[in-house]
Design a protein around this motif. Sequence first.
Motif, PDB file in Angstrom:
ATOM      1  N   LEU A  68       0.826  -1.209   0.000  1.00  0.00           N
ATOM      2  CA  LEU A  68       0.000   0.000   0.000  1.00  0.00           C
ATOM      3  C   LEU A  68       0.857   1.254   0.000  1.00  0.00           C
ATOM      4  CD1 LEU A  68      -2.917   1.159   0.170  1.00  0.00           C
ATOM      5  CD2 LEU A  68      -2.618   1.190   2.652  1.00  0.00           C
ATOM      6  N   ARG A  69       1.929   1.239   0.778  1.00  0.00           N
ATOM      7  CA  ARG A  69       2.774   2.423   0.878  1.00  0.00           C
ATOM      8  C   ARG A  69       3.549   2.711  -0.406  1.00  0.00           C
ATOM      9  NH1 ARG A  69      -0.117   4.448   3.540  1.00  0.00           N
ATOM     10  NH2 ARG A  69      -0.132   4.677   5.805  1.00  0.00           N
ATOM     11  N   SER A  70       3.553   1.783  -1.348  1.00  0.00           N
ATOM     12  CA  SER A  70       4.229   2.028  -2.617  1.00  0.00           C
ATOM     13  C   SER A  70       3.395   2.918  -3.536  1.00  0.00           C
ATOM     14  CB  SER A  70       4.538   0.705  -3.331  1.00  0.00           C
ATOM     15  OG  SER A  70       3.355   0.084  -3.808  1.00  0.00           O
ATOM     16  N   TYR A  71       2.091   3.076  -3.214  1.00  0.00           N
ATOM     17  CA  TYR A  71       1.252   3.890  -4.097  1.00  0.00           C
ATOM     18  C   TYR A  71       0.203   4.723  -3.364  1.00  0.00           C
ATOM     19  CZ  TYR A  71      -2.087   0.031  -3.491  1.00  0.00           C
ATOM     20  OH  TYR A  71      -2.922  -0.925  -2.958  1.00  0.00           O
ATOM     21  N   SER A  72       0.096   4.616  -2.055  1.00  0.00           N
ATOM     22  CA  SER A  72      -0.953   5.337  -1.336  1.00  0.00           C
ATOM     23  C   SER A  72      -0.480   5.781   0.043  1.00  0.00           C
ATOM     24  CB  SER A  72      -2.192   4.449  -1.176  1.00  0.00           C
ATOM     25  OG  SER A  72      -3.154   5.063  -0.343  1.00  0.00           O
ATOM     26  N   GLU A  73      -1.036   6.906   0.500  1.00  0.00           N
ATOM     27  CA  GLU A  73      -0.742   7.414   1.837  1.00  0.00           C
ATOM     28  C   GLU A  73      -1.960   7.298   2.763  1.00  0.00           C
ATOM     29  OE1 GLU A  73       2.227   8.069   2.679  1.00  0.00           O
ATOM     30  OE2 GLU A  73       2.992   7.903   0.643  1.00  0.00           O
ATOM     31  N   SER A  74      -2.937   6.484   2.389  1.00  0.00           N
ATOM     32  CA  SER A  74      -4.115   6.301   3.242  1.00  0.00           C
ATOM     33  C   SER A  74      -3.683   5.859   4.635  1.00  0.00           C
ATOM     34  CB  SER A  74      -5.053   5.250   2.653  1.00  0.00           C
ATOM     35  OG  SER A  74      -5.591   5.675   1.428  1.00  0.00           O
ATOM     36  N   PRO A  75      -4.212   6.468   5.686  1.00  0.00           N
ATOM     37  CA  PRO A  75      -3.832   6.074   7.055  1.00  0.00           C
ATOM     38  C   PRO A  75      -4.133   4.603   7.324  1.00  0.00           C
ATOM     39  CG  PRO A  75      -5.050   8.141   7.069  1.00  0.00           C
ATOM     40  CD  PRO A  75      -5.166   7.593   5.682  1.00  0.00           C
ATOM     41  N   ILE A  76      -3.254   3.961   8.080  1.00  0.00           N
ATOM     42  CA  ILE A  76      -3.403   2.545   8.431  1.00  0.00           C
ATOM     43  C   ILE A  76      -3.386   2.398   9.944  1.00  0.00           C
ATOM     44  CG2 ILE A  76      -2.362   0.242   8.316  1.00  0.00           C
ATOM     45  CD1 ILE A  76      -0.973   1.163   5.718  1.00  0.00           C
ATOM     46  N   ILE A  77      -4.398   1.715  10.477  1.00  0.00           N
ATOM     47  CA  ILE A  77      -4.397   1.318  11.884  1.00  0.00           C
ATOM     48  C   ILE A  77      -4.357  -0.207  11.924  1.00  0.00           C
ATOM     49  CG2 ILE A  77      -5.636   1.251  14.072  1.00  0.00           C
ATOM     50  CD1 ILE A  77      -6.822   3.932  13.463  1.00  0.00           C
ATOM     51  N   VAL A  78      -3.345  -0.748  12.575  1.00  0.00           N
ATOM     52  CA  VAL A  78      -3.239  -2.196  12.748  1.00  0.00           C
ATOM     53  C   VAL A  78      -3.957  -2.593  14.030  1.00  0.00           C
ATOM     54  CG1 VAL A  78      -1.629  -4.080  13.253  1.00  0.00           C
ATOM     55  CG2 VAL A  78      -1.100  -2.420  11.452  1.00  0.00           C
ATOM     56  N   ILE A  79      -4.781  -3.637  13.941  1.00  0.00           N
ATOM     57  CA  ILE A  79      -5.442  -4.208  15.121  1.00  0.00           C
ATOM     58  C   ILE A  79      -5.007  -5.659  15.197  1.00  0.00           C
ATOM     59  CG2 ILE A  79      -7.633  -4.697  16.269  1.00  0.00           C
ATOM     60  CD1 ILE A  79      -8.917  -2.464  14.725  1.00  0.00           C
ATOM     61  N   SER A  80      -4.141  -5.977  16.162  1.00  0.00           N
ATOM     62  CA  SER A  80      -3.498  -7.290  16.165  1.00  0.00           C
ATOM     63  C   SER A  80      -3.301  -7.824  17.574  1.00  0.00           C
ATOM     64  CB  SER A  80      -2.139  -7.188  15.458  1.00  0.00           C
ATOM     65  OG  SER A  80      -1.432  -8.405  15.545  1.00  0.00           O
ATOM     66  N   ALA A  81      -3.224  -9.149  17.664  1.00  0.00           N
ATOM     67  CA  ALA A  81      -2.928  -9.797  18.940  1.00  0.00           C
ATOM     68  C   ALA A  81      -1.421  -9.883  19.176  1.00  0.00           C
ATOM     69  CB  ALA A  81      -3.529 -11.203  18.962  1.00  0.00           C
ATOM     70  N   LYS A  82      -0.616  -9.526  18.174  1.00  0.00           N
ATOM     71  CA  LYS A  82       0.841  -9.539  18.341  1.00  0.00           C
ATOM     72  C   LYS A  82       1.244  -8.393  19.265  1.00  0.00           C
ATOM     73  CE  LYS A  82       2.252 -11.657  13.971  1.00  0.00           C
ATOM     74  NZ  LYS A  82       3.122 -11.494  12.770  1.00  0.00           N
ATOM     75  N   SER A  83       1.761  -8.733  20.435  1.00  0.00           N
ATOM     76  CA  SER A  83       2.009  -7.710  21.449  1.00  0.00           C
ATOM     77  C   SER A  83       3.477  -7.342  21.623  1.00  0.00           C
ATOM     78  CB  SER A  83       1.468  -8.178  22.801  1.00  0.00           C
ATOM     79  OG  SER A  83       2.100  -9.375  23.200  1.00  0.00           O
ATOM     80  N   MET A  84       4.396  -8.021  20.939  1.00  0.00           N
ATOM     81  CA  MET A  84       5.813  -7.752  21.126  1.00  0.00           C
ATOM     82  C   MET A  84       6.179  -6.360  20.623  1.00  0.00           C
ATOM     83  SD  MET A  84       7.696 -11.358  20.236  1.00  0.00           S
ATOM     84  CE  MET A  84       9.292 -10.612  20.645  1.00  0.00           C
ATOM     85  N   LEU A  85       7.013  -5.670  21.397  1.00  0.00           N
ATOM     86  CA  LEU A  85       7.429  -4.320  21.041  1.00  0.00           C
ATOM     87  C   LEU A  85       8.105  -4.300  19.671  1.00  0.00           C
ATOM     88  CD1 LEU A  85       7.888  -1.329  21.724  1.00  0.00           C
ATOM     89  CD2 LEU A  85       9.987  -2.010  22.922  1.00  0.00           C
ATOM     90  N   GLU A  86       8.920  -5.318  19.383  1.00  0.00           N
ATOM     91  CA  GLU A  86       9.623  -5.363  18.100  1.00  0.00           C
ATOM     92  C   GLU A  86       8.655  -5.374  16.928  1.00  0.00           C
ATOM     93  OE1 GLU A  86      10.171  -7.327  20.638  1.00  0.00           O
ATOM     94  OE2 GLU A  86      12.259  -6.948  21.247  1.00  0.00           O
ATOM     95  N   THR A  87       7.553  -6.096  17.088  1.00  0.00           N
ATOM     96  CA  THR A  87       6.550  -6.142  16.027  1.00  0.00           C
ATOM     97  C   THR A  87       5.903  -4.782  15.824  1.00  0.00           C
ATOM     98  OG1 THR A  87       6.052  -8.465  16.491  1.00  0.00           O
ATOM     99  CG2 THR A  87       4.395  -7.219  15.265  1.00  0.00           C
ATOM    100  N   ARG A  88       5.560  -4.121  16.922  1.00  0.00           N
ATOM    101  CA  ARG A  88       4.916  -2.812  16.818  1.00  0.00           C
ATOM    102  C   ARG A  88       5.850  -1.797  16.162  1.00  0.00           C
ATOM    103  NH1 ARG A  88       3.596  -3.933  22.281  1.00  0.00           N
ATOM    104  NH2 ARG A  88       4.553  -2.005  23.044  1.00  0.00           N
ATOM    105  N   ILE A  89       7.120  -1.845  16.534  1.00  0.00           N
ATOM    106  CA  ILE A  89       8.098  -0.926  15.946  1.00  0.00           C
ATOM    107  C   ILE A  89       8.236  -1.185  14.451  1.00  0.00           C
ATOM    108  CG2 ILE A  89      10.562  -0.352  15.868  1.00  0.00           C
ATOM    109  CD1 ILE A  89      10.606  -0.713  18.902  1.00  0.00           C
ATOM    110  N   GLU A  90       8.326  -2.463  14.063  1.00  0.00           N
ATOM    111  CA  GLU A  90       8.487  -2.797  12.647  1.00  0.00           C
ATOM    112  C   GLU A  90       7.278  -2.352  11.829  1.00  0.00           C
ATOM    113  OE1 GLU A  90       9.981  -4.119   9.073  1.00  0.00           O
ATOM    114  OE2 GLU A  90      10.958  -3.687  10.994  1.00  0.00           O
TER     115      GLU A  90
END
Length: 227
Positions: A68-90
């Motif tokens: 998506l970021r290769s062609y659009s700037e639409s805002p993205i909100i991730v809703i996920s069960a992945k809670s690790m800080l490394e995942t959120r940062i990535e």
Amino acid sequence: MKSKILIIEDDREINHILTELLSRNGYRTSSAFNGAEASEIMRNQNFDMILMDLMLPEKSGEELIRELRSYSESPIIVISAKSMLETRIEVLRLGADDYILKPFDISEVLVRIEVVLRRSMKSEYSTDKVLEYNGLKLYSDENRVLYNDTTISLTAKELLLLRLFMEYPKKVYTKANLYESVWNSEYFYEDNTINVHVSNLRSKLKKISGLDFIETVWGIGYRLREI
């Protein structure tokens, strides 16, 4: 009419809950239940926001964000069960605008959506002002950045950060300054959000220009480098 939002979630119950919640609050919605379906929908329709899970069949959420970021700037909100800080940062590094952990509170989801939409470049700036700095040009009305006529693709947050730097090129911004200006919220603690976004912005500018435009002022913050 309120914004159009794409919900990408393979759990049909959660997808339905989010659809009902947004519809009741006046938003227009579309749904996708796997990554391949979402990819096709995003390329053929325009959305004011994307809500997405990360663990999706056929194509992951991380892959979708890159795409998506290769062609659009639409805002993205991730809703996920992945809670690790490394995942959120990535995920933030890839270009997401916010991250909500499951299980989520529906009131919080609504507030996060409102805040991110309010901060998006579509509503933040409607001026035709052009900022220039050593070969960089930022066209506010088009949400577009060029370096010597070559387009640099940036996320909404990166554009806002660069705009701040270019408006006051000699100013040293603390992390609190940047967070409160770009995220429009009080800065309470160090969660690496600013580091991630500034690092990503710096890398994108350097990839196109070959120059390191952003200087780290140790112990204080960031500013544009005199080139």
